[in-house]
Design an enzyme around this catalytic site. Structure first.
Site, PDB file in Angstrom:
ATOM      1  CE  LYS A  52      -1.477  -7.961   5.515  1.00 25.91           C
ATOM      2  NZ  LYS A  52      -0.031  -7.809   5.267  1.00 25.91           N
ATOM      3  CD  GLN A  96       2.046  -7.485   2.206  1.00 25.58           C
ATOM      4  OE1 GLN A  96       1.187  -7.035   2.953  1.00 25.58           O
ATOM      5  NE2 GLN A  96       2.460  -8.741   2.277  1.00 25.58           N
ATOM      6  CG  ASP A 119       3.453  -6.520   9.703  1.00 26.09           C
ATOM      7  OD1 ASP A 119       2.485  -7.283   9.862  1.00 26.09           O
ATOM      8  OD2 ASP A 119       3.792  -6.059   8.596  1.00 26.09           O
TER       9      ASP A 119
END
Ligand code: NAP
Length: 291
Positions: A52, A96, A119
């Site tokens: 990322k 994460q 997200d």
């Protein structure tokens, strides 16, 4: 049979995004900034976060990775999230997953400012998605929608079977594909571990999206000729090589591919598309903040 090349498609989209970012900055916009929090040392999570970070650089974003030890308390993590929520320089924030067992993931997701939740996991954004409102669509389903769109795969009226009902893949995927418009207008069935005779469903499907985390679950006898096969699964299976593992999808690719009209490989299919969606959402967050 056409291989849905997620790597190539995501590279193209990244080039387009990089141009958009430069135009946005040239017009006086603030350079988009994505912040990722990584708690612990899980190998797969470290790889995802590194990818990322690299992708952010490729499209001209600023990126920050906050690495916290595995024994970080939930309270400390929540405090960090609050600081980033308040930091005007950060447009997008991701934590994460999975988190260490002593931390409640839903509490952490709920703490992220929905306007920075690139997200798309916050209940506000999940709710908007299910109503068909403009929002941050969670990354993996969004990436799959983009892949279907780029390859101009017909979805209207198609029977779609989704294997897996997780909040991050199966459910939002079902939601998106059943909504009006393209890609969408599908008749969707969700299968899970309590579904009886899954094969009965998959054999009828025009499009199958496998998101179970069970290597090679979908075999050739479960698939009809000409089906579109999207493999979300990535499992590290121990192997006698340098890395000590190989990546396996949920689809028995070698035997299913000859029957499919389109199929994603693992790796190089859905994975790279997921990252592109995150970048897309971060640019969207930056644009929204300029309004
Ligand atoms: P998850 O939260 O573990 O959900 C798995 C789903 O599959 C559950 O709904 C479960 O049913 C169902 N399932 C598991 N075993 C089954 C079986 N034998 N028969 C029928 N259903 C079964 O997983 P996830 O987070 O959605 O991830 C799924 C896979 O995709 C994993 O391999 C993950 O690594 C991968 N993934 C890839 C990307 C990417 O970017 N490529 C992104 C996210 C996830 P129940 O609900 O009944 O338990």
């Amino acid at each position: 049979m056409v291989i849905l090349n997620g790597k190539e498609t995501s590279d193209l989209i990244k080039q387009e995004l990089a141009k958009e970012v430069e135009a946005f900055v040239a017009a006086g916009g603030k350079r988009p900034h994505l912040c990722a929090i990584l708690v612990g040392e899980d190998g797969a999570s470290q790889t995802y976060v590194n990818n990322k970070e690299r992708s952010c650089k490729q499209v001209g974003f600023n990126s920050t990775v906050l690495r916290m030890p595995a024994d970080t308390t939930q309270e400390t993590l929540l405090k960090e999230i609050e600081k980033i929520n308040q930091n005007d320089d950060v447009d997008g924030l991701i934590v994460q997953l999975p988190l260490p067992k002593h931390i409640d993931e839903q509490v952490v997701i709920n703490a992220i400012d929905p306007n920075k939740d690139v997200d798309g996991f916050h209940p506000v954004n999940v709710g908007k998605l299910s109503l068909g409102l403009d929002t941050f669509v969670c990354a993996t389903p969004f990436g799959i929608m983009k892949l279907l769109e780029r390859y101009q795969i017909e979805t209207k009226g198609k029977k779609c079977v989704i294997l897996g009902r997780s909040n991050i893949v199966g459910r939002p995927m079902a939601n998106l594909l059943s909504q009006k418009g393209y890609p969408g207008d599908c008749t969707v069935t969700i299968c899970h571990s309590r579904t009886e005779n899954i094969k009965e469903h998959t054999l009828n499907a025009d499009i199958i999206i496998a998101a179970l985390g069970v290597p090679h679950f979908l075999t050739a006898d479960m698939v009809k000729e000409g089906a579109v096969i999207i493999d979300v699964g990535i499992t590290r299976v121990p192997a006698d090589n340098e890395k000590g593992y190989v990546l396996r999808g949920d689809v028995d690719y070698d035997n299913v591919a000859p029957k499919a009209s389109y199929i994603t490989p693992v790796p190089g299919g859905v994975g790279p598309m997921t990252i592109v969606s995150l970048l897309n959402n971060t640019l969207k967050a930056a644009r929204k903040r300029e309004l």
